[in-house]
Design an enzyme around this catalytic site. Structure first.
Site, short mmCIF file in Angstrom:
data_model
loop_
_atom_site.label_atom_id
_atom_site.label_comp_id
_atom_site.label_asym_id
_atom_site.label_seq_id
_atom_site.Cartn_x
_atom_site.Cartn_y
_atom_site.Cartn_z
N THR A 163 0.87 -1.18 0.00
CA THR A 163 0.00 0.00 0.00
C THR A 163 0.90 1.23 0.00
O THR A 163 1.94 1.26 0.67
CB THR A 163 -0.94 0.03 1.22
OG1 THR A 163 -0.15 -0.06 2.41
CG2 THR A 163 -1.91 -1.13 1.21
N ASP B 186 -4.60 -3.71 12.15
CA ASP B 186 -6.03 -3.87 11.89
C ASP B 186 -6.57 -2.84 10.90
O ASP B 186 -7.70 -2.96 10.43
CB ASP B 186 -6.81 -3.77 13.22
CG ASP B 186 -6.46 -4.93 14.15
OD1 ASP B 186 -6.44 -6.07 13.67
OD2 ASP B 186 -6.18 -4.67 15.34
N GLU C 138 -9.93 -1.35 5.92
CA GLU C 138 -10.04 -0.71 4.60
C GLU C 138 -10.52 -1.70 3.55
O GLU C 138 -11.34 -1.36 2.69
CB GLU C 138 -8.68 -0.14 4.18
CG GLU C 138 -8.31 1.13 4.91
CD GLU C 138 -7.13 1.84 4.26
OE1 GLU C 138 -6.77 1.49 3.12
OE2 GLU C 138 -6.58 2.74 4.89
N GLY D 2 1.45 -5.45 12.11
CA GLY D 2 1.23 -4.06 12.50
C GLY D 2 1.41 -3.88 13.98
O GLY D 2 1.90 -4.78 14.68
N GLY E 176 -1.37 -2.90 15.98
CA GLY E 176 -2.60 -3.45 16.55
C GLY E 176 -3.01 -4.64 15.70
O GLY E 176 -3.29 -4.48 14.51
N GLU F 159 -9.45 3.31 14.06
CA GLU F 159 -9.29 4.50 13.21
C GLU F 159 -10.18 5.62 13.74
O GLU F 159 -11.29 5.36 14.21
CB GLU F 159 -9.71 4.20 11.76
CG GLU F 159 -9.03 2.99 11.13
CD GLU F 159 -7.53 3.18 10.94
OE1 GLU F 159 -7.13 4.25 10.44
OE2 GLU F 159 -6.76 2.27 11.31
#
Ligand SMILES: Nc1ncnc2c1ncn2[C@@H]1O[C@H](COP(=O)(O)OP(=O)(O)OP(=O)(O)O)[C@@H](O)[C@H]1O
Length: 560
Positions: free
Chosen positions: A223, A250, A255, A281, A283, A527
């Site tokens: 990404t 997460d 996404e 990651g 989380g 988020e």
């Protein structure tokens, strides 16, 4: 020639048992066999395609085989070696750790240079002992424990005479893939910024070798910006992949699910693709809850082996994006938890402990987060919740008990399942209840979630179930004394905080949260979301994912 001959000295005899492959003993060709055999076994290149370890080191190979297989054994007494270079007899390699199996003659036919150059295109010579042996050898790739990780390792095995060749390979593969299908096509989305910039390295060095050794088709995309995974998911070719695996935290699964949700053919997309996480990651709640691990190599094994399960999603609506609702697979939070997660970004270097520090500081300050809260309950009281849990857990176990899973069966998903029952623009429905304002005017923690683990050692939602058509809501009152809050926080690892009388714990299928503060934080799946009223409702069974035991990781809630 030397390479293959020396490798052939070190095959092992083995048998199939109910639980795995049992090593009987190590065998080798006699010196005469090797000396007299034609050059049909000569191989200029590594016949087993192991680029990481040359077979020229085969004298060391037997030693590493010993350590590998003995590590696989659950029973320490089985790990004793007999006679230096021999593989330990009676060592068991569980089927769960077998990634792939194929006949050695298939391996050698891949070596076209070997066939063309050495045999001049001829088949094996009749009566040649080495050729006969070659045709009965099976190359078995296993996931071998090495330090904290699993690494792929190739073994050369010869099985008992009653079952030879194709049958053995087929049986081995069937037993090794009891709940899954081998050779899946996987799109891996790597967030190079995930996990303090470690995600890409973790994926390449730890995860990819296991996926490749398991004969999966792996396509990898990095990404490049926030929202990229969502854009990719909107246009993924559904026929091309079985799994979208997020090598990330997460944020990327969130996404991907939202990208799929925005597609016109979303019913087909959610029917076809399994969305999973490779924990790379900071989380990694999805991996903790579904693969039961934070270790990317063990998660990779789970991705390869785990059965597909269906889980509920939660659909969020706010005024700012009223016409394009968002899906959440993990949690929504307001108050202490949200502020501790989002407002501690500046101390991201601390890793996950920044979150705990944030919670601690906010609780010490007895900060309150007033709101109005309306709920559609599935189980309001703790007793009702326990009944709900027991009922759905049993139902789920009943569904899973159908021995092997039919991997060809695809659960139908229809567009009607995406339609929301409730609108944020309308009045609160009659069958919803208002949560006691005495609590909501003094709210400390508001946390609703669908997966049991939110962080390592934090079993925040111990009663979460994958597909019970509801999700868990946990609330606390900021006026709770510090002496009572301390044991609550200290029992988060066991999940028994929800049993404390000061903690409100319910199962809900929808809610509307109306914050009564000027400024704070609402966080969805970790988020930051707009700070305005939020309405959430469950979308049952929409998401396909992979979970190593056919459910979430065991929380032991029924025994609490
Ligand atoms: N190349 C990129 N540059 C910057 N941000 C990116 C990039 N790729 C993805 N992102 C964003 O990074 C965010 C966090 O992603 P992810 O969850 O994978 O990482 P993480 O290390 O676990 O972070 P977090 O602590 O937020 O969970 C996502 O919102 C995602 O959109």
């Amino acid at each position: 020639m030397r390479k293959l001959k020396s490798y052939m000295h070190n095959y092992s005899r083995a048998i199939l048992t109910d639980t795995g492959v049992m090593i009987k003993d190590q065998q080798s060709l006699s010196a005469d066999d090797v000396k007299n055999s034609p050059d049909v076994f000569d191989a200029a290149s590594d016949p087993f395609g192991d680029q990481q370890e040359s077979t020229a080191r085969s004298s060391l190979e037997s030693t590493s085989l010993i350590s590998c297989v003995t590590c696989l054994s659950d029973n320490e007494s089985l790990s004793e070696t007999r006679g230096g270079r021999s593989l330990p007899a009676n060592t068991l390699i569980p089927y769960a750790k077998i990634l792939h199996a194929r006949k050695v003659c298939e391996v050698t036919t891949e070596l076209s240079s070997y066939r063309d150059d050495v045999t001049s295109g001829q088949d094996t010579v009749p009566g040649d002992p080495c050729a006969e042996l070659l045709s009965s050898l099976i190359e078995v790739t296993i996931a071998k424990p090495r330090r904290q990780d699993l690494v792929p390792k190739k073994l050369l095995l010869r099985f008992g005479t009653t079952l030879v060749g194709e049958d053995i390979v087929e049986t081995l593969m069937q037993r090794s893939y009891k709940y899954s299908r081998p050779g899946k096509s996987i799109l891996v989305l790597v967030n190079p910024h995930g996990g303090k910039g470690q995600a890409k390295k973790l994926f390449l060095s730890k995860v990819k070798p296991i996926l490749i050794a398991s004969n999966c088709d792996v396509e990898e995309v990095d990404t490049t910006h926030q929202g990229h995974a969502m854009e990719l998911a909107r246009t993924i070719e559904l026929d091309k992949y079985d799994i979208v695996a997020c090598a990330s935290g997460d944020g990327i699964p969130h996404e991907v699910l939202n990208g799929l949700f925005q597609r016109e053919d979303r019913a087909e997309a959610f029917k076809k693709l399994a969305i999973t996480q490779l924990p790379c990651g900071s989380g990694n709640a999805m991996s903790l809850s579904c693969h039961g691990t934070l270790n990317p190599t063990y998660a990779a094994l789970s991705v390869v082996k785990a059965p597909e399960i269906r889980i509920d999603l939660m659909c969020c609506t706010q005024e700012s994006y009223k016409n394009q609702p968002r899906v959440s697979f993990l949690s929504q939070t307001y108050g202490i938890i949200a502020e501790s997660d989002i407002n501690t970004e500046f101390i991201r270097w601390m890793g996950p402990s920044r979150f705990e520090l944030g919670v601690f500081v906010n609780i010490l300050q007895r900060k309150k987060y007033p709101c109005e809260l309306y709920v559609k309950y599935s189980a309001k009281t703790k007793n009702e919740l326990r009944d709900h849990y027991n009922f759905h857990k049993k139902k789920q176990e009943g569904n899973a008990s159908g021995s092997t899973i039919d991997n060809t069966r695809q659960e139908e998903i229809e567009e009607a399942q995406f339609q929301l029952k409730y609108s944020i623009s309308e009045e609160i429905p009659e069958d919803w209840e208002v949560v006691d304002p005495a609590v909501t005017n003094n709210l400390g923690i508001f946390y609703s979630g669908k997966m049991p683990y939110i962080a390592p050692n934090t079993k925040f939602f111990p009663a979460a179930l994958p597909c019970d058509g509801s999700f868990d809501l946990v609330l606390t009152d900021a006026r709770t004394s510090l002496t009572r809050m301390a044991p609550i926080l200290l029992s988060l690892d066991k999940g028994s905080h929800v049993l404390q009388p000061e903690v409100i714990h319910s199962k809900v299928s929808a809610y509307r949260l109306i914050p009564k503060m000027e400024n704070s934080v609402i966080s969805v799946d970790g988020e930051k979301f707009p700070f305005e009223p939020l309405q959430v409702e469950v979308l049952p069974g929409l998401c396909k994912t992979l979970s190593y035991n056919g459910s979430y990781v065991e929380t032991d809630f029924e025994n609490m």
